[in-house]
Design a protein around this motif. Structure first.
Motif, PDB file in Angstrom:
ATOM      1  N   HIS A 271       0.885  -1.180   0.000  1.00  0.00           N
ATOM      2  CA  HIS A 271       0.000   0.000   0.000  1.00  0.00           C
ATOM      3  C   HIS A 271       0.915   1.220   0.000  1.00  0.00           C
ATOM      4  N   MET A 275      -3.003   5.009   4.349  1.00  0.00           N
ATOM      5  CA  MET A 275      -3.973   3.908   4.399  1.00  0.00           C
ATOM      6  C   MET A 275      -5.243   4.350   5.100  1.00  0.00           C
ATOM      7  N   ARG A 277      -7.565   2.369   7.170  1.00  0.00           N
ATOM      8  CA  ARG A 277      -7.843   1.064   7.772  1.00  0.00           C
ATOM      9  C   ARG A 277      -9.344   0.894   7.909  1.00  0.00           C
ATOM     10  N   ALA A 286      -2.964  -5.139   7.284  1.00  0.00           N
ATOM     11  CA  ALA A 286      -1.977  -4.052   7.121  1.00  0.00           C
ATOM     12  C   ALA A 286      -0.767  -4.277   8.024  1.00  0.00           C
ATOM     13  N   SER A 291       2.502  -8.202   5.115  1.00  0.00           N
ATOM     14  CA  SER A 291       2.552  -6.780   4.761  1.00  0.00           C
ATOM     15  C   SER A 291       4.000  -6.301   4.629  1.00  0.00           C
TER      16      SER A 291
END
Ligand code: ASP
Length: 322
Positions: A271, A275, A277, A286, A291
């Motif tokens: 990402h 972000m 979430r 995440a 990740s």
């Protein structure tokens, strides 16, 4: 448009990854790998930019990109000027040129620029002094070359290859400069299986991303993927965004642990940040073991050091020819 490279192939400007050959990309990635230090290690410090002045001109908000250009330049010994500027909608190119001419008069060598206007970096490289360089730190929805480079550096560090990789980009691809630059870099390096996953309204125009497959169900798009790259919805680039329902989006397109199980067992989750979430990605994913989002941030500094150093080397050669 003036070329991004000089006649010897040295990097003069960086505003797009389009047109940069595989060798040129690989050279930047190799140099970035040499500069990379993991959190906890002392950062690389060098003199590659000694005597060079870098101005960061950000006309759009930025956290990671601006901080990492700043650190990258300082760690290589540059003088750095950070300016937060308000976008003025009228005659922006002209206004910005005045700022640039003012800073050129103060011996600024490299301008790092982020702006929401398409075409601006190209306009600027045609108008700056011939001894000055421009790096795009984000151009409208079109291009974010250093993000593309840091994304492929992150993928290379884990996968060691690009050919045969299945990469899924999920989210607001239509408005994403990251999707455009990263997919350009992937294509140059040999990735042919690119999947674009989004609700119909957030897929790009048919004539863009020609080689990619398109999916409107996340489950289909990420099945077997080696890399799953999640994107934020760019509400600031939409005329109408108020009707978007975050909870409904998460239900249909959010990356959850259950959905991630559909990807390859060793899939990377990426990402570019920032972000949201609980909108495009769940917190457990995440922050989970697949990740590499914080590695992307780490690589961002290394890539920006590599780009700045490559441009500074070209400027030095130009000023002091052998
Ligand atoms: N930081 C990235 C960009 O500037 C991605 C985003 O803002 O969603 O494009």
């Amino acid at each position: 448009m003036r070329s991004q490279q000089d006649s010897a192939g040295g990097l003069r400007h960086l505003i797009t990854l389009g047109g940069l050959a595989r060798d040129a990309l690989t050279a930047i990635l190799d140099r970035a790998e040499a500069y990379r230090r993991f959190p906890g290690q002392p950062a690389y410090e060098g003199r590659e930019l000694a005597g060079v002045t870098v101005a960061n001109l950000f006309y759009e908000p930025s956290t990671r990109t601006r901080a990492s250009f700043d650190l990258a330049a300082r760690r290589l010994g540059a003088h750095v000027l950070n300016m937060d500027l308000q976008s003025s909608s009228r005659a922006k190119g002209e206004t910005m040129l005045d700022t640039i001419y003012t800073l050129e008069a103060m011996n600024t060598d490299i301008f790092v620029i982020r702006d929401s206007e398409a075409g601006l970096p190209e306009f600027l490289i045609d108008h700056v002094d011939p001894h000055v360089s421009v790096i795009s730190a984000g151009e409208a929805h079109l291009s974010h070359p250093t993000q593309g480079l840091l994304d492929v550096l992150t993928i290379r560090a884990h996968k060691r290859r690009f050919a045969g990789l299945k990469v899924a980009i999920v989210g607001d691809i239509k408005h994403s400069r990251v999707a455009r630059s990263t997919s350009q870099a992937l294509a140059t390096l040999g990735t042919t299986d690119l999947r674009l996953v989004a609700p119909e309204a957030l897929l790009p125009a048919e004539n863009e991303f020609r080689a990619a497959q398109r999916f409107t169900r996340i489950e289909d798009g990420i099945a077997g993927a080696d890399v799953v790259m999640m994107l934020r919805i760019q509400k600031e680039r939409m005329v109408q965004s108020a009707s978007l329902d975050d909870a409904a989006y998460f239900r249909e397109f959010g990356l959850t642990a259950a959905r991630l199980r559909l990807a390859a067992p060793s899939a990377l989750v990426m990402h570019p940040g920032p972000m949201n979430r609980g909108v495009e990605i769940s917190s457990d994913v995440a922050d989970g073991p697949r990740s590499v989002i914080r590695e992307q941030v780490n690589n961002g500094v290394a890539v920006r050091m590599a780009v700045l150093a490559a441009i500074a080397a070209t400027l030095t050669r130009q000023r002091h020819p052998l």
